[in-house]
Write an enzyme that holds these catalytic residues in place. Structure first.
Site, mmCIF file in Angstrom:
data_model
loop_
_atom_site.group_PDB
_atom_site.id
_atom_site.type_symbol
_atom_site.label_atom_id
_atom_site.label_comp_id
_atom_site.label_asym_id
_atom_site.label_seq_id
_atom_site.Cartn_x
_atom_site.Cartn_y
_atom_site.Cartn_z
ATOM 1 N N LEU A 43 0.833 103.635 58.752
ATOM 2 C CA LEU A 43 2.185 102.852 59.024
ATOM 3 C C LEU A 43 2.214 101.531 59.698
ATOM 4 C CD1 LEU A 43 5.185 104.900 60.711
ATOM 5 C CD2 LEU A 43 4.161 103.172 61.796
ATOM 6 N N ASN A 45 4.806 99.118 61.985
ATOM 7 C CA ASN A 45 6.136 98.986 62.487
ATOM 8 C C ASN A 45 6.220 97.551 62.981
ATOM 9 O OD1 ASN A 45 4.407 100.622 64.262
ATOM 10 N ND2 ASN A 45 6.106 100.055 65.759
ATOM 11 N N ASP A 46 6.371 97.075 64.110
ATOM 12 C CA ASP A 46 6.848 95.860 64.465
ATOM 13 C C ASP A 46 5.772 94.529 64.195
ATOM 14 O OD1 ASP A 46 8.283 97.701 66.169
ATOM 15 O OD2 ASP A 46 7.573 96.832 67.981
ATOM 16 N N GLN A 62 2.132 96.204 64.050
ATOM 17 C CA GLN A 62 1.708 97.527 64.623
ATOM 18 C C GLN A 62 1.377 98.192 63.661
ATOM 19 O OE1 GLN A 62 2.672 98.998 68.204
ATOM 20 N NE2 GLN A 62 1.277 96.980 68.326
ATOM 21 N N SER A 106 3.415 96.435 71.103
ATOM 22 C CA SER A 106 3.766 95.181 70.590
ATOM 23 C C SER A 106 3.837 93.981 71.772
ATOM 24 C CB SER A 106 5.239 95.307 70.332
ATOM 25 O OG SER A 106 5.329 95.716 69.116
ATOM 26 N N ARG A 164 7.806 97.411 78.330
ATOM 27 C CA ARG A 164 6.928 97.030 77.129
ATOM 28 C C ARG A 164 7.167 95.875 76.294
ATOM 29 N NH1 ARG A 164 8.352 102.254 75.633
ATOM 30 N NH2 ARG A 164 9.889 102.286 74.228
ATOM 31 N N ASP A 165 6.258 95.527 75.556
ATOM 32 C CA ASP A 165 6.556 94.169 74.594
ATOM 33 C C ASP A 165 6.634 92.931 75.214
ATOM 34 O OD1 ASP A 165 6.928 96.466 73.089
ATOM 35 O OD2 ASP A 165 8.928 96.464 72.841
ATOM 36 N N GLU A 221 14.112 97.065 73.749
ATOM 37 C CA GLU A 221 12.776 97.071 73.187
ATOM 38 C C GLU A 221 12.567 95.251 72.594
ATOM 39 O OE1 GLU A 221 10.952 101.052 71.848
ATOM 40 O OE2 GLU A 221 12.002 100.298 70.352
HETATM 41 C C1 FRU Z 1 9.414 99.038 68.854
HETATM 42 C C2 FRU Z 1 8.438 99.742 69.525
HETATM 43 C C3 FRU Z 1 7.787 98.721 70.877
HETATM 44 C C4 FRU Z 1 6.566 99.225 71.122
HETATM 45 C C5 FRU Z 1 5.955 99.602 69.582
HETATM 46 C C6 FRU Z 1 5.042 100.622 69.494
HETATM 47 O O1 FRU Z 1 9.557 99.379 67.327
HETATM 48 O O2 FRU Z 1 8.822 101.028 70.192
HETATM 49 O O3 FRU Z 1 8.669 98.862 72.004
HETATM 50 O O4 FRU Z 1 5.803 98.337 71.597
HETATM 51 O O5 FRU Z 1 7.050 99.856 68.746
HETATM 52 O O6 FRU Z 1 4.384 100.569 68.262
#
Ligand code: FRU
Length: 485
Positions: A43, A45-46, A62, A106, A164-165, A221
């Protein structure tokens, strides 16, 4: 559909051999993209750490190696010289310390004259699964080695575990890190840390005040504050919030235009509108890179997916890709997003729509309207039924994208139609089609619709009605499925 145990989701990747067979199976998928960054296995993601440094664009994502599931996250590294052709560089940040034992979440990048720093959230969980977030730092050496430095700071006890982030921002000789967070009474917000040095001396500065947005979703986020064409833009993803016109979606990616006062930690929006960044079905966690040559512009990329959603390739054990990088500017007090000029280099054979209505699975369509209603049906069957429709209604002055006619339907509960008003009418469309996605740029970047789509055999025809000139090109490949881990 497979159910994943916690042990399976959080399994540590010890050697590339453990996922070689999975990769070999993944790349056989009919839905592997030809010019979008996608998960090497498992997978994606970000997007993370998007930056231009020493002549190279770096973009990380990610990554959970094991399948189409959110579990232990790594930063996977890709690079490019032109933002079009991308090379797989392998894993960069591994969750291998106490601070990030359950994921390298992230974050963002800071290029300096002697280093490229990567800031990320170390997602730590105790034995009892209590979450603690650490803001962590990596110095990415020129030879690609990531050197972990001590974490900059740990969790802030005045907020819930959701913090986070990190987005690193340099402003008037000072450094700021902004984080997405949740107040104890469950409101989404941004918290700010500051220091005189990018690597040490960080302390909490306060919570960002955003007048009018004190109660707007329960978590924000991936926040960032960008300065584009003299405007400050607060980009963030509010969660668990219903917005008009967004169907059943509760997670959004959008922005406020306004002015950032760093002295008083206040972002003053110009008006009360939260603008959605992308009107399509699948876009989240957008990340911007500064344009090294022109401070009036930035480049934006997003995850072409959503949290809490599933996709047809989940059953093939992979999911996720990024959007095309887009050029960002401000026009008429709105962000506009345009495909990069460099993409024209991908154009291959030009097709004659007088003689064929077969729509290539990897193509670009450009339409210049001469006025009035327009109807496009993409990936319809031979009789002109089904497919994805793009309809412009000139009386209502609005454009609607509907993917309910495609055979593979997914996330239908979030709505299968999206409409955007076009007060000045529709004059131009550029549509980028890859094997499992479509990005529709309306009126020179005024609105964008990004969506995953999964056409099946027989869904291959294009029908257009309305008064317009239309051009269609096949596009060449720009990403490879190299197994680099
Ligand atoms: C957004 C998120 C971020 C986090 C990451 C984890 O999609 O939830 O807040 O850092 O994905 O994969």
């Amino acid at each position: 559909m497979k159910t994943w145990s916690k042990e399976e989701r959080y399994r540590v990747l010890k050697s590339a051999d453990e996922i070689k067979a999975l990769h070999e199976r993944t790349i056989l998928s009919d839905y592997r993209q030809h010019y979008h960054i996608q998960s090497v296995t498992g997978l994606l993601n970000d997007p993370n750490g998007f930056v231009f440094h020493d002549g190279v664009w770096h973009l990380f994502y990610q990554w959970c190696p094991w399948g189409a599931v959110h579990g232990l996250k790594y930063w996977y590294h890709t690079t490019s010289e032109n933002l079009v052709q991308w090379t797989n560089e392998g894993v960069c940040i591994r969750p291998d310390t106490e601070f990030d034992n359950k994921g390298a979440y992230s974050g963002s990048a800071l290029p300096t004259s002697d280093a490229l720093y990567l800031y990320y959230t170390g997602n730590h969980r105790d034995e009892d699964w209590t979450r603690k977030s650490y803001t962590c730092l990596v110095n990415l050496m020129d030879d690609g080695t990531p050197v972990k430095l001590p974490p900059l700071f740990g969790p802030n006890a005045d907020y819930t575990e959701h913090q986070r982030d990190p987005k690193i921002i340099e402003q008037n000789g000072k450094y700021y890190i902004i984080l997405g967070a949740q107040t104890k009474d469950k409101k989404g917000c941004v918290i700010i840390y500051t220091s005189d040095s990018p690597t040490e001396g960080w302390h909490f500065a306060g919570q960002l005040k955003v007048p009018g947005f004190e109660d707007f979703g329960d978590m924000w986020e991936c926040p960032s504050i960008e300065t584009i064409s003299g405007y400050d833009v607060l980009i963030f993803c509010p969660q668990h919030l219903k917005l008009q016109g967004r169907g059943g979606s509760v997670h959004h990616s959008g922005y406020l235009l306004g002015h950032m006062d760093w002295e008083n930690l206040t972002f003053r929006p110009d008006n009360t509108s939260f603008h959605v960044l992308d009107f399509g079905f699948d876009s989240y966690a957008a990340e911007c890179a500064a344009n090294p040559h022109d401070r009036n512009k930035a480049t934006l990329v997003a995850w072409m997916g959503l949290p809490d959603a599933s996709y047809p390739t989940d059953e093939e054990d992979w999911s996720g890709c990024l959007t095309l990088p887009r050029e960002l500017r401000v026009r008429d007090r709105r962000l506009i997003q345009q495909p990069l000029d460099e993409l024209r280099a991908l154009r291959g054979e030009k097709l004659d729509l007088e003689t064929t209505n077969l729509l290539p699975r990897v193509s670009e369509l450009e339409l210049i309207s001469r006025g009035g209603d327009l109807n496009l049906r993409l990936f319809a069957d031979a009789d002109g039924n089904g497919g994805l429709t793009i309809c412009y209604d000139d009386d209502a002055k609005e454009i609607t994208v509907d993917r309910s006619g495609l055979k593979k339907r997914f996330n239908a509960e979030q709505g299968e139609q999206r409409t955007r008003p076009l007060p000045k009418g529709l004059f131009h469309l550029r549509v980028f089609i890859d094997r499992s996605s479509i990005e529709i740029f309306v009126n020179d970047g005024d609105a964008v619709f990004s969506s995953r789509i999964f056409p099946t055999n027989g869904e291959e025809r294009l029908f257009i009605s309305g008064d317009a000139s239309v051009h269609l090109w096949k596009l060449n490949r720009a990403v490879t499925d190299d197994f680099v881990v």
